[in-house]
Enzyme design. Structure first.
Site, PDB file in Angstrom:
ATOM      1  CB  SER A 273      -0.978   0.001   1.177  1.00 39.93           C
ATOM      2  OG  SER A 273      -0.305  -0.178   2.393  1.00 39.93           O
ATOM      3  CG  HIS A 328      -1.175   3.967   4.089  1.00 36.60           C
ATOM      4  ND1 HIS A 328      -2.355   3.709   4.758  1.00 36.60           N
ATOM      5  CD2 HIS A 328      -0.731   2.761   3.654  1.00 36.60           C
ATOM      6  CE1 HIS A 328      -2.618   2.413   4.728  1.00 36.60           C
ATOM      7  NE2 HIS A 328      -1.637   1.823   4.061  1.00 36.60           N
TER       8      HIS A 328
END
Length: 513
Positions: A273, A328
């Site tokens: 991610s 992230h």
């Protein structure tokens, strides 16, 4: 893509549109016909979404100069109701037919342009249905078609995206076969495969910054990441080109892993991610550029969907434990920067005039500079602190000692319960094979106490309490077996339960991206 700009209405359109949720018409002419259609498909283009939230099967009926759409309209997720929408044929524009798919706009002088997309029974029906509408084309549609033509001119540049998805799936299957788990992950096995675990990564195993990008904590973690990668990656790879896309992906992934170490060096982190956030950040930067020559409707749609994706996942990460938002944010920031400096025009002539080698060199230099800066920050952060490094080594050394102590204790308890050994023999086994291990673990953690301002302090406290309760429990087992005091056994059991609570809290500190 929704065409929602009222300034883009084609001329001539003279009559106002009539939109009603229930309507009955008696007028019919030679063109009256009814077609069965459906209004959603899992894999569909986003450039022409359905402005009316229509879903499922329905029909479109032509009644003279008007036509009626009967369908199910979604409301509040899967809920909704059957409706009828009536329009003037003259207000239809931008008809596009490809195979069994048909899309068109409803263009009215007093409304924003609205879009409808549907699928027919077969291609022949779609051709007949398209012939029922006028050939009006709005300026907005012309701009979108030019954009799509430019996008198509770069070819089907999605091989890297498909390769990355395939690699992630293959690694997941291999790790699952190796005991990493399918639905419920095994963090210890995944750690051996190469998760980004601070005590190992910062102790010289820097290859984990890359290997962790291809590991996932369970099939649901994998599925969500691969869906986001496939959907966003295919477009991003066309926008930037395969080589630039690959550079952005890995630069964002590695930077996300480094950001994770900066935020919490004790975290056991894995997942793609961080790299995926980098890809979405790069696309957002591309569509935000003033000189991108992308049509406004495309910019609005991509900007809105990109911001929504990023915002939702960041908010979800901050509101749920077990999500590594540091990775992230790190990946997103790198993606935004690299997207700005590596974006190229889509128009073939303008793209050909750019020096590709200079572009890749500039992007590589920026990626290297960011990674070097993060390495330096880690060196001066708690992740590079000598005391904390010693504590991390203690964690690694604890594994084998704990495993030996736990197995020896289990064997002794099982044999005592089955009357294979006496109480005195049980005490001797505890004293010889269990207590020395927990004594070493406990004394080691006490020796390498981390500073109070360290982010590792919570983990140190849990591990210190855990080793302390384990040591106290087996001392009570030893004394209870020698003296026959049942109270000692009861207290020992209570200590073990407290240790289990600490162990659960320790495991909760492991996070997945």
């Amino acid at each position: 893509m929704s065409d929602n700009d009222g300034d883009d209405v084609a001329k001539p359109i003279v009559a106002p549109v009539a939109v009603h949720e229930t309507a009955q018409f008696q007028e019919l002419d030679s063109r009256d016909a009814t077609y069965k259609v459906r209004f959603n498909k899992f894999w569909g283009s986003n450039y022409r979404p359905n402005s009316f939230d229509l879903s499922g099967r329905g029909e479109i009926a032509f009644l003279g100069t008007r036509f009626v759409i009967r369908a199910f309209r979604r409301e509040m997720g899967f809920m909704g109701s059957r409706i009828e929408l009536t329009f003037e044929r003259a207000h239809v524009a931008d008809v596009s037919q490809s195979g069994d798919c048909l899309s068109f706009s409803i263009a009215s002088p007093d409304r924003e342009i609205q879009s409808i997309k549907l699928w027919t029974e077969d291609e022949d029906v779609a051709v007949k249905l398209a012939a029922e509408f006028p050939k009006t084309v709005t300026p907005s549609a012309i701009a979108v078609k030019e954009y799509e033509a430019h996008l198509a001119s770069v070819g089907r540049a999605d091989l890297v995206t498909k390769g990355l998805v395939t690699a992630n799936v293959l690694v997941f299957v291999a790790a699952a076969i190796g005991g990493a788990g399918i639905v419920v992950p095994n963090p210890t096995v995944l750690q051996a495969w190469g998760t980004n675990f601070g005590p190992l990564t910062t102790n010289g195993q820097w290859w984990r910054l890359v290997s962790s990008i291809f590991l996932h904590f369970g099939v649901f973690h994998l599925a969500l990441n691969m869906w986001a990668l496939y959907v966003g990656g295919r477009l991003a790879e066309r926008l930037f080109g395969s080589r630039a896309f690959t550079l952005i992906y890995f630069a964002a992934g590695v930077s996300g892993s480094l950001s994770s170490l900066l935020w919490n060096p004790a975290v056991n982190s894995a997942g793609a991610s961080g790299a995926i956030f980098g890809i979405y950040g790069a696309m957002l930067a591309f569509f935000l550029r003033k000189n991108s020559s992308i049509p406004p409707p495309i910019v609005r749609q991509q900007r809105s969907s990109g911001i929504a994706f990023i915002a939702f996942n960041l908010v979800n990460g901050f509101s749920h434990a077990g999500i590594d938002n540091a990775a992230h944010i790190g990946g997103l920031a790198v993606g935004l920067v690299m997207g700005l400096v590596m974006a190229r025009p889509l128009e073939p002539g303008a793209r050909a005039q750019m020096n590709a080698a200079f572009l890749y060199g500039r992007g590589s230099a920026i990626a290297a500079a960011i990674i070097v800066i993060l390495f330096v920050l880690i060196h001066f952060s708690p992740a590079g602190n000598a005391t904390e490094q010693a504590f991390r080594r203690d964690i690694l050394g604890m594994g084998e000692l704990e495993k030996h102590a736990q197995q020896s204790a289990k064997d002794a308890i099982d044999k005592l319960r089955s009357n294979q050994i006496t109480s005195i023999e049980f005490a001797e086994r505890i004293e010889k094979d269990v207590l020395p291990q927990w004594t070493i673990i406990h004394n080691t953690f006490e020796k390498d106490r981390v500073p109070d301002n360290s982010k590792l302090k919570p983990l140190w406290e849990l591990l210190s309490d855990y080793s302390d309760t384990r040591l106290a429990a087996f001392k009570l087992f030893d004394s209870g077996a020698r003296t026959g005091r049942t109270a000692d056994f009861k207290q020992a059991q209570d200590k073990l339960e407290l240790g289990q609570m600490d162990l659960k809290l320790i495991k909760d500190l492991d996070h997945g991206k």
